[in-house]
Design an enzyme around this catalytic site. Structure first.
Site, PDB file in Angstrom:
ATOM      1  N   LEU A  35       0.835  -1.211   0.000  1.00 25.97           N
ATOM      2  CA  LEU A  35       0.000   0.000   0.000  1.00 25.97           C
ATOM      3  C   LEU A  35       0.865   1.254   0.000  1.00 25.97           C
ATOM      4  N   ILE A  60       7.216  -6.816  -0.468  1.00 26.48           N
ATOM      5  CA  ILE A  60       7.818  -8.001  -1.112  1.00 26.48           C
ATOM      6  C   ILE A  60       9.320  -8.106  -0.827  1.00 26.48           C
ATOM      7  N   THR A 125       7.767  -5.501 -18.572  1.00 25.32           N
ATOM      8  CA  THR A 125       7.300  -4.388 -19.408  1.00 25.32           C
ATOM      9  C   THR A 125       8.063  -4.325 -20.720  1.00 25.32           C
ATOM     10  N   ASP A 126       7.425  -3.737 -21.733  1.00 29.16           N
ATOM     11  CA  ASP A 126       8.128  -3.540 -23.015  1.00 29.16           C
ATOM     12  C   ASP A 126       9.265  -2.523 -22.878  1.00 29.16           C
ATOM     13  N   GLU A 127       9.255  -1.748 -21.772  1.00 34.51           N
ATOM     14  CA  GLU A 127      10.305  -0.723 -21.615  1.00 34.51           C
ATOM     15  C   GLU A 127      11.695  -1.329 -21.459  1.00 34.51           C
ATOM     16  N   TYR A 153      13.652   3.255 -13.890  1.00 33.93           N
ATOM     17  CA  TYR A 153      12.539   2.290 -13.799  1.00 33.93           C
ATOM     18  C   TYR A 153      12.800   1.104 -14.733  1.00 33.93           C
ATOM     19  N   LYS A 157      13.491  -2.937 -13.940  1.00 34.73           N
ATOM     20  CA  LYS A 157      12.642  -4.030 -14.434  1.00 34.73           C
ATOM     21  C   LYS A 157      13.486  -5.022 -15.252  1.00 34.73           C
ATOM     22  N   ASN A 183      -0.797  -0.165 -20.591  1.00 31.17           N
ATOM     23  CA  ASN A 183      -2.182  -0.527 -20.285  1.00 31.17           C
ATOM     24  C   ASN A 183      -3.005   0.732 -20.006  1.00 31.17           C
ATOM     25  N   PRO A 208      -0.578  18.825 -19.355  1.00 32.26           N
ATOM     26  CA  PRO A 208       0.867  18.921 -19.628  1.00 32.26           C
ATOM     27  C   PRO A 208       1.366  17.824 -20.574  1.00 32.26           C
ATOM     28  N   VAL A 209       1.626  18.191 -21.818  1.00 28.37           N
ATOM     29  CA  VAL A 209       2.138  17.222 -22.806  1.00 28.37           C
ATOM     30  C   VAL A 209       3.648  17.399 -22.895  1.00 28.37           C
ATOM     31  N   ARG A 217       3.080   5.232 -27.955  1.00 31.57           N
ATOM     32  CA  ARG A 217       2.939   4.076 -27.074  1.00 31.57           C
ATOM     33  C   ARG A 217       1.943   3.112 -27.731  1.00 31.57           C
TER      34      ARG A 217
HETATM   35  P1  NAD Z   1       0.873   0.482  -9.898  1.00 32.52           P
HETATM   36  O1  NAD Z   1       1.924   1.463  -9.560  1.00 32.52           O
HETATM   37  O2  NAD Z   1      -0.513   0.960 -10.219  1.00 32.52           O
HETATM   38  O3  NAD Z   1       0.711  -0.570  -8.704  1.00 32.52           O
HETATM   39  C1  NAD Z   1       1.814  -1.122  -8.048  1.00 32.52           C
HETATM   40  C2  NAD Z   1       1.296  -1.819  -6.780  1.00 32.52           C
HETATM   41  O4  NAD Z   1       2.432  -2.438  -6.139  1.00 32.52           O
HETATM   42  C3  NAD Z   1       0.681  -0.863  -5.757  1.00 32.52           C
HETATM   43  O5  NAD Z   1      -0.503  -1.429  -5.221  1.00 32.52           O
HETATM   44  C4  NAD Z   1       1.742  -0.741  -4.675  1.00 32.52           C
HETATM   45  O6  NAD Z   1       1.217  -0.481  -3.382  1.00 32.52           O
HETATM   46  C5  NAD Z   1       2.405  -2.114  -4.756  1.00 32.52           C
HETATM   47  N1  NAD Z   1       3.789  -2.113  -4.254  1.00 32.52           N
HETATM   48  C6  NAD Z   1       4.770  -1.223  -4.558  1.00 32.52           C
HETATM   49  N2  NAD Z   1       5.892  -1.556  -3.900  1.00 32.52           N
HETATM   50  C7  NAD Z   1       5.617  -2.661  -3.184  1.00 32.52           C
HETATM   51  C8  NAD Z   1       6.379  -3.482  -2.318  1.00 32.52           C
HETATM   52  N3  NAD Z   1       7.657  -3.206  -2.032  1.00 32.52           N
HETATM   53  N4  NAD Z   1       5.791  -4.576  -1.757  1.00 32.52           N
HETATM   54  C9  NAD Z   1       4.484  -4.867  -2.013  1.00 32.52           C
HETATM   55  N5  NAD Z   1       3.718  -4.102  -2.825  1.00 32.52           N
HETATM   56  C10 NAD Z   1       4.275  -3.021  -3.401  1.00 32.52           C
HETATM   57  O7  NAD Z   1       1.467  -0.386 -11.085  1.00 32.52           O
HETATM   58  P2  NAD Z   1       0.743  -1.020 -12.360  1.00 32.52           P
HETATM   59  O8  NAD Z   1       0.658  -0.014 -13.416  1.00 32.52           O
HETATM   60  O9  NAD Z   1      -0.453  -1.748 -11.917  1.00 32.52           O
HETATM   61  O10 NAD Z   1       1.872  -2.083 -12.797  1.00 32.52           O
HETATM   62  C11 NAD Z   1       1.889  -3.390 -12.238  1.00 32.52           C
HETATM   63  C12 NAD Z   1       3.056  -4.153 -12.834  1.00 32.52           C
HETATM   64  O11 NAD Z   1       2.922  -4.212 -14.248  1.00 32.52           O
HETATM   65  C13 NAD Z   1       4.417  -3.504 -12.577  1.00 32.52           C
HETATM   66  O12 NAD Z   1       5.345  -4.524 -12.309  1.00 32.52           O
HETATM   67  C14 NAD Z   1       4.748  -2.793 -13.883  1.00 32.52           C
HETATM   68  O13 NAD Z   1       6.133  -2.748 -14.071  1.00 32.52           O
HETATM   69  C15 NAD Z   1       4.095  -3.701 -14.885  1.00 32.52           C
HETATM   70  N6  NAD Z   1       3.613  -3.089 -16.133  1.00 32.52           N
HETATM   71  C16 NAD Z   1       2.809  -1.982 -16.097  1.00 32.52           C
HETATM   72  C17 NAD Z   1       2.301  -1.477 -17.294  1.00 32.52           C
HETATM   73  C18 NAD Z   1       1.383  -0.277 -17.324  1.00 32.52           C
HETATM   74  O14 NAD Z   1       1.050   0.208 -18.410  1.00 32.52           O
HETATM   75  N7  NAD Z   1       0.931   0.232 -16.198  1.00 32.52           N
HETATM   76  C19 NAD Z   1       2.638  -2.079 -18.520  1.00 32.52           C
HETATM   77  C20 NAD Z   1       3.486  -3.197 -18.499  1.00 32.52           C
HETATM   78  C21 NAD Z   1       3.943  -3.695 -17.303  1.00 32.52           C
HETATM   79  O1  DAU Z   2       5.175   0.544 -21.671  1.00 34.96           O
HETATM   80  C1  DAU Z   2       4.803   0.032 -20.431  1.00 34.96           C
HETATM   81  C2  DAU Z   2       4.994   1.093 -19.364  1.00 34.96           C
HETATM   82  O2  DAU Z   2       3.939   2.048 -19.548  1.00 34.96           O
HETATM   83  C3  DAU Z   2       4.952   0.522 -17.948  1.00 34.96           C
HETATM   84  O3  DAU Z   2       6.062  -0.329 -17.775  1.00 34.96           O
HETATM   85  C4  DAU Z   2       4.989   1.654 -16.905  1.00 34.96           C
HETATM   86  O4  DAU Z   2       4.846   1.114 -15.604  1.00 34.96           O
HETATM   87  C5  DAU Z   2       3.834   2.600 -17.189  1.00 34.96           C
HETATM   88  O5  DAU Z   2       3.856   3.675 -16.280  1.00 34.96           O
HETATM   89  C6  DAU Z   2       3.908   3.121 -18.628  1.00 34.96           C
HETATM   90  O6  DAU Z   2       5.071   3.960 -18.812  1.00 34.96           O
HETATM   91  P1  DAU Z   2       5.018   5.294 -19.694  1.00 34.96           P
HETATM   92  O7  DAU Z   2       6.146   6.156 -19.299  1.00 34.96           O
HETATM   93  O8  DAU Z   2       4.854   4.976 -21.143  1.00 34.96           O
HETATM   94  O9  DAU Z   2       3.597   5.875 -19.181  1.00 34.96           O
HETATM   95  P2  DAU Z   2       3.128   7.360 -18.748  1.00 34.96           P
HETATM   96  O10 DAU Z   2       1.649   7.289 -18.596  1.00 34.96           O
HETATM   97  O11 DAU Z   2       3.937   7.906 -17.647  1.00 34.96           O
HETATM   98  O12 DAU Z   2       3.453   8.206 -20.056  1.00 34.96           O
HETATM   99  C7  DAU Z   2       2.915   7.863 -21.316  1.00 34.96           C
HETATM  100  C8  DAU Z   2       3.430   8.862 -22.321  1.00 34.96           C
HETATM  101  O13 DAU Z   2       2.839  10.122 -22.049  1.00 34.96           O
HETATM  102  C9  DAU Z   2       4.928   9.069 -22.268  1.00 34.96           C
HETATM  103  O14 DAU Z   2       5.422   9.284 -23.588  1.00 34.96           O
HETATM  104  C10 DAU Z   2       5.094  10.345 -21.437  1.00 34.96           C
HETATM  105  C11 DAU Z   2       3.841  11.133 -21.785  1.00 34.96           C
HETATM  106  N1  DAU Z   2       3.326  12.022 -20.707  1.00 34.96           N
HETATM  107  C12 DAU Z   2       3.112  11.475 -19.470  1.00 34.96           C
HETATM  108  C13 DAU Z   2       2.648  12.255 -18.440  1.00 34.96           C
HETATM  109  C14 DAU Z   2       2.436  11.667 -17.062  1.00 34.96           C
HETATM  110  C15 DAU Z   2       3.016  13.341 -20.971  1.00 34.96           C
HETATM  111  O15 DAU Z   2       3.183  13.817 -22.108  1.00 34.96           O
HETATM  112  N2  DAU Z   2       2.558  14.107 -19.928  1.00 34.96           N
HETATM  113  C16 DAU Z   2       2.364  13.640 -18.681  1.00 34.96           C
HETATM  114  O16 DAU Z   2       1.964  14.409 -17.787  1.00 34.96           O
END
Ligand code: NAD
Ligand code: DAU
Length: 339
Positions: A35, A60, A125-127, A153, A157, A183, A208-209, A217
């Site tokens: 949390l 974890i 992640t694809d990153e 980040y 990963k 996602n 903010p872009v 993406r």
């Molecule tokens: P999120 O930040 O919304 O959620 C992360 C969760 O992990 C939170 O509930 C947080 O409390 C918990 N957490 C953080 N540190 C912790 C710890 N030390 N121990 C236990 N719990 C902990 O993240 P998300 O967007 O749901 O992403 C989930 C996973 O999917 C991540 O591993 C991320 O790298 C991966 N991922 C995310 C995306 C995306 O687009 N969001 C895409 C590809 C992969």
């Molecule tokens: O590709 C998977 C990844 O996608 C996951 O591994 C990460 O956990 C997840 O956060 C996401 O990463 P991004 O950096 O792609 O997502 P974010 O939403 O932060 O940004 C998406 C794009 O938008 C990126 O090119 C940055 C831009 N952006 C983001 C924010 C927050 C803006 O232009 N303005 C903003 O304020």
């Protein structure tokens, strides 16, 4: 079947908890979540009413707590979503990303070995593949693309992925890894692009872009990601990596304009701000392997998914307003104040 879902109070983890509880009424799902600012117990409110679900607050990377939980529960499968997940925060404070994303993964892997867990799945992640140029639409990330990271980040990963693969080779730990693209959907924390833009547009605040807004993406509806992980943990081959993505590339500026159009808000809200440091230009996944081996295909088209998502944010204002009115206010000021 007993499944540990770490990070289940976050965006994708919570969607996965709901997917699994609905699809497998005979499974027991335990969620371990620290949390952090990104985890929200109110997200799991309905799950907490299900007798097959249990929530445990914990880290974890806390060896003793993890050991105790594994000893008590005797898990068959562990799915690790828990992570620090926001690129911008990793640029400000890398250390926490290394502790949670790398050492936390190691702690879980060690527990899996100690207690004979049948499958450890790492949600990656694809990153980890770095980025692709905008002028080469023919290039996509495959599972063979070398790891080449840009941010603290993504480096954390990628390190975790290497560790997971090392445990497979060295100890024979039965692992799988999935690498998914961006996602979107319900319970997405409002610091990320799509929910940030929806919440700010609704309040008639500036959007903010970063940079020129042309970064691309590959967007996937969260339920499709959950279904892919479900297939991998049940039918995926041990030791394998599976890419997950929807062939749905969009530039940031096009997404922001689409959101404004759906909400009936003016494009004058768009404000170009200083670019993210090391900003990846384009991500694009080739999902051929998971399609060929497991029959997975994305089911939700972006046009439908984004409408459903916007509607969810309109219907669940309390969920995100509680977040943006709390500690998050200081975060926004710190990250965007002088941009
Ligand atoms: P999120 O930040 O919304 O959620 C992360 C969760 O992990 C939170 O509930 C947080 O409390 C918990 N957490 C953080 N540190 C912790 C710890 N030390 N121990 C236990 N719990 C902990 O993240 P998300 O967007 O749901 O992403 C989930 C996973 O999917 C991540 O591993 C991320 O790298 C991966 N991922 C995310 C995306 C995306 O687009 N969001 C895409 C590809 C992969
Ligand atoms: O590709 C998977 C990844 O996608 C996951 O591994 C990460 O956990 C997840 O956060 C996401 O990463 P991004 O950096 O792609 O997502 P974010 O939403 O932060 O940004 C998406 C794009 O938008 C990126 O090119 C940055 C831009 N952006 C983001 C924010 C927050 C803006 O232009 N303005 C903003 O304020």
């Amino acid at each position: 079947m007993k499944i540990l879902v770490t990070g289940g109070a976050g965006f994708i983890g919570s969607n996965f908890v709901y997917h699994m509880l609905a699809k497998y009424p005979g499974y027991r799902i335990v969620c371990l979540d620290k949390l952090t600012y990104a985890g929200n117990l109110s997200t799991l409110e309905s799950a907490l009413k299900n007798p097959n679900f249990k929530f445990v607050k914990g880290d974890i990377a806390d060896k003793e707590a993890v050991d105790k939980l594994f000893k008590e529960e005797n898990f068959d499968i562990v799915v690790n979503f828990a992570a620090e997940s926001h690129v911008d925060r990793s640029i400000e404070n890398p250390e926490l990303f290394l502790v949670t994303n790398i050492l936390g993964t190691q702690t879980l892997l060690d527990a899996c070995n100690r207690y004979g867990v049948k499958r450890y799945h790492q949600v990656s992640t694809d990153e980890v593949y770095g980025d692709l140029p905008l002028d080469r639409p023919d290039l996509l990330f495959t599972e063979q693309t070398p790891l080449h990271t840009s941010s603290p980040y993504s480096a954390s990963k990628a390190s975790a992925d290497l560790l997971v693969q090392a445990y497979y080779r060295t100890y024979g730990t039965p692992i799988t890894i999935s690498r998914c693209s961006n996602n979107y959907g319900p319970y997405h924390f409002p610091e990320k692009l799509i929910p940030l833009m929806i919440s700010r547009a609704l309040a008639d605040e500036s959007l903010p872009v970063y940079g020129d807004g042309k970064n691309v993406r590959d967007w996937l509806y969260v339920e499709d990601h959950c279904k892919a992980i479900d297939l991998i943990i049940h039918n995926g081959r041990v030791g394998e990596v599976y890419n997950i993505g929807g062939h749905n590339e969009m530039s940031n500026i096009d997404i922001v304009k689409l959101i404004l159009q759906y909400l009936g808000k003016p494009e004058s809200l768009i404000t170009y701000v200083t670019d993210r440091k090391g900003h990846d230009r384009r991500y694009a996944i080739d999902p051929a392997k998971i399609h060929a081996e497991l029959g997975w295909l994305p089911e939700t088209k972006f046009a439908d998914g984004i409408k459903k998502t916007i509607q969810w944010y309109l219907d669940n204002k309390k969920w995100w307003q509680d977040i943006i009115n709390g500690e998050y206010k200081n975060y926004y000021e710190k990250m965007y104040g002088n941009r």
